[in-house]
Design a protein around this motif. Structure first.
Motif: not given
Length: 304
Positions: A78-85, A192-196
């Motif tokens: 989840a932290l990696a996903a937040v960084f991607q966002v 897309g960033a908002f949804r992810a």
């Protein structure tokens, strides 16, 4: 293949694809001077960084629980996903700024053939990567890979938008097409960033399971003849790991040993229906009402 092997393979595939596309689009952006192509290049460059972050995240998440992380390392995904966002949001802002500048100051694109050829190659490479990512997501349900998958889904639209923008600009003389498509790309990335970001935050904040899955879990408990009721059911997901805890109402006349054996049986049933879920059960004498919640019987579906 194991879950960790699958997620790492998807991350390596993303990195390889991004490296290939960055080189192609860097050349194409220089040749065409297209805002849409520049936006696509910026997105792919950030995809490369995000894919590296995904690899790090899934590697950390695959590590077993240890003395300092008793619940495992699943939230690294989840932290990696937040960084991607965060990277996607920065990319969207930069593309929008460039598009607005082009709308105000004007400008022309060039070398449509080269730009279109690069975009077609990028679409084919992205299709191949998406197919593998979908396979990995079906097997692992990795949030980090799912967020990376979102990047490359948007890349399909980005590359298609570049083709349309170049055609409209150079072949039909619609000079505003390129910056307008750049703005559309920026808006797509931001959405897309908002949804992810919402999904990643749900994982970090220990969001409850979907209602359907909670109902399925309660249905498993309801089939046990000696469970009088369930309350204070709490669920959460951390990477590949699921955790459940609940209070279980039992016959108050049972001995501690009998209750213990019953709990072992309940855990075995749960393991059969929900493999790998870590369960914590607190037994309560039947009839005891939790002052901070509903009566035990209120949370079990009726038996036939």
């Amino acid at each position: 293949m194991s879950r960790s092997s699958l997620t790492r393979s998807a991350a390596f595939a993303s990195i390889g694809t991004a490296l290939f596309l960055v080189g192609l689009k860097l050349w194409a952006a220089w040749k065409t001077d297209s805002t849409a192509m520049l936006g696509s290049l910026a997105d792919t460059a950030l995809d490369l960084i995000a894919s590296i972050a995904t690899l790090v995240g899934v590697w950390i998440a695959s590590q077993p629980a240890d003395r300092n992380h008793r619940f495992g390392h699943g939230k690294a995904e989840a932290l990696a996903a937040v960084f991607q966002v965060m990277l996607i949001t920065l990319s969207a802002g930069g593309i929008a700024l460039r598009a607005i500048t082009r709308l105000i100051e004007g400008g022309e694109t060039a070398a449509a053939e080269e730009g279109i050829a690069v975009s077609v190659i990028a679409i084919l490479a992205t299709f191949a990567l998406l197919a593998w990512q979908r396979h990995v997501i079906r097997k692992t349900e990795s949030i980090a890979i799912r967020t990376d998958h979102l990047h490359y889904q948007s890349d399909l639209f980005l590359n298609m938008a570049v083709i349309v923008a170049l055609v409209l600009d150079q072949y039909l003389g619609l000079s505003l097409a390129d910056p307008l498509f750049g703005l559309a790309i920026a808006a797509w990335l931001a959405w897309g960033a908002f949804r992810a970001g919402g999904e990643a935050i749900d994982h970090l904040m220990d969001h409850e399971w979907p209602e359907e899955r909670r109902d399925e879990f309660l249905a498993v408990l309801a089939r046990h003849p000696d469970i009088r009721g369930v309350h204070d059911l709490r669920t959460r997901t951390s990477g590949a790991d699921d955790f459940v805890q609940f209070h279980m109402a039992v016959d108050p006349h049972l001995s501690i040993v009998e209750v213990h054996d019953m709990m072992d049986e309940v855990e075995a049933r749960i393991e059969k229906e929900f493999p790998g879920v870590e369960v914590l059960i607190h037994p309560d004498p039947n009839g005891l009402v939790n002052e901070q919640g509903p009566a035990a019987e209120e949370l079990l579906p009726e038996r036939n």
